[in-house]
Write a protein that holds these residues in place. Structure first.
Motif, short mmCIF file in Angstrom:
data_model
loop_
_atom_site.label_atom_id
_atom_site.label_comp_id
_atom_site.label_asym_id
_atom_site.label_seq_id
_atom_site.Cartn_x
_atom_site.Cartn_y
_atom_site.Cartn_z
N LEU A 45 0.82 -1.21 0.00
CA LEU A 45 0.00 0.00 0.00
C LEU A 45 0.85 1.26 0.00
CD1 LEU A 45 -2.86 -1.00 2.46
CD2 LEU A 45 -2.99 -0.76 -0.02
N LEU A 46 1.94 1.25 0.76
CA LEU A 46 2.85 2.41 0.74
C LEU A 46 3.46 2.61 -0.63
CD1 LEU A 46 4.67 2.08 4.18
CD2 LEU A 46 3.06 3.84 3.48
N GLY A 47 3.85 1.52 -1.28
CA GLY A 47 4.42 1.62 -2.61
C GLY A 47 3.42 2.17 -3.62
N PHE A 52 1.31 6.66 -6.97
CA PHE A 52 0.21 7.54 -7.36
C PHE A 52 0.48 8.99 -6.97
CE2 PHE A 52 -2.53 3.69 -7.70
CZ PHE A 52 -2.84 3.85 -9.05
N SER A 53 1.06 9.22 -5.82
CA SER A 53 1.35 10.60 -5.43
C SER A 53 2.43 11.20 -6.31
CB SER A 53 1.76 10.67 -3.96
OG SER A 53 2.97 9.98 -3.75
N THR A 54 3.42 10.40 -6.68
CA THR A 54 4.47 10.89 -7.59
C THR A 54 3.87 11.20 -8.96
OG1 THR A 54 6.10 9.57 -6.42
CG2 THR A 54 6.71 10.36 -8.59
N ARG A 55 2.97 10.34 -9.42
CA ARG A 55 2.30 10.56 -10.70
C ARG A 55 1.49 11.86 -10.67
NH1 ARG A 55 -2.60 9.88 -12.82
NH2 ARG A 55 -2.81 9.30 -14.99
N LEU A 59 2.67 14.58 -13.31
CA LEU A 59 1.80 14.74 -14.48
C LEU A 59 0.70 15.78 -14.31
CD1 LEU A 59 1.40 11.02 -15.59
CD2 LEU A 59 2.98 12.74 -16.47
N GLU A 60 0.18 15.88 -13.12
CA GLU A 60 -0.97 16.76 -12.93
C GLU A 60 -0.60 18.06 -12.22
OE1 GLU A 60 -4.05 14.48 -11.07
OE2 GLU A 60 -3.84 12.86 -12.52
N PHE A 67 0.92 16.26 0.11
CA PHE A 67 1.12 14.91 0.61
C PHE A 67 2.00 14.98 1.86
CE2 PHE A 67 0.56 14.59 -3.97
CZ PHE A 67 -0.53 13.72 -4.02
N HIS A 68 1.41 14.66 2.97
CA HIS A 68 2.14 14.70 4.24
C HIS A 68 2.59 13.30 4.60
CE1 HIS A 68 0.96 18.85 4.86
NE2 HIS A 68 -0.29 18.51 4.57
N TRP A 69 3.79 12.95 4.19
CA TRP A 69 4.35 11.64 4.51
C TRP A 69 5.02 11.76 5.88
CZ3 TRP A 69 3.17 7.63 1.49
CH2 TRP A 69 2.75 7.90 0.19
#
Length: 161
Positions: A45-47, A52-55, A59-60, A67-69
């Motif tokens: 799930l983390l991966g 998705f957050s990087t995408r 891209l967007e 994103f608060h990691w």
């Protein structure tokens, strides 16, 4: 009296190997597998979340601050090590290997130290109480003579002259 057999050395290695695994040992193996699966799912799930957050950032054009990691590399390393060590312990306990008994005891000791740290730093009891209780039961069970006899190596079961 030095050559008197103890309760552990009285059992023959072949007799112990041919017997069925005790229920408690099966329960510990299942707990190890479930913990391994939970760690694996968490890592998966983390991966996926990271991809998705990087995408979304690339891209967007979403702001990375959105994103608060709150994860440190130590958190991810802990999940990876938990996954690997639990898998190794489960397979070794299933095969009744002495090193697996030792590794499981070492792992339980580390988990108990972590739970004691949580206790003394006034963490809420929900975070450590059940795992601490379960770890104590597993340590007591694995230290019973009958269970230890299952994990004897060939040379430990023989009397020395």
């Amino acid at each position: 009296m030095a050559n008197a057999p103890s309760a552990i050395t009285r059992t023959d290695r072949l007799d112990v190997k041919s017997r069925r695994r005790p229920f408690g040992l099966l329960a510990i193996i299942v707990i190890q597998i479930l913990t391994m699966l939970a760690s694996g799912i968490l890592l998966l799930l983390l991966g996926v979340a990271f991809v998705f957050s990087t995408r979304m950032i690339v891209l967007e054009g979403v702001d990375p601050a959105a994103f608060h990691w709150n994860l440190t590399p130590a958190d991810i390393l802990t999940a990876v090590l938990t996954f690997i060590v639990n898998g190794i312990c489960a397979v070794g306990l299933w095969q009744r290997q002495r090193w697996a008994w030792f590794l499981t005891m070492l792992q339980l000791g580390v988990f108990m130290i972590s739970d004691l740290y949580s206790y003394f730093t006034n963490s809420p009891p929900e975070t450590y109480a059940w795992t601490m209780l379960l770890n104590v039961f597993m340590v007591f069970y694995l230290n019973q003579r009958d269970v230890q006899a299952i994990f004897l190596t060939k040379n430990e079961g023989k009397q020395r002259p």
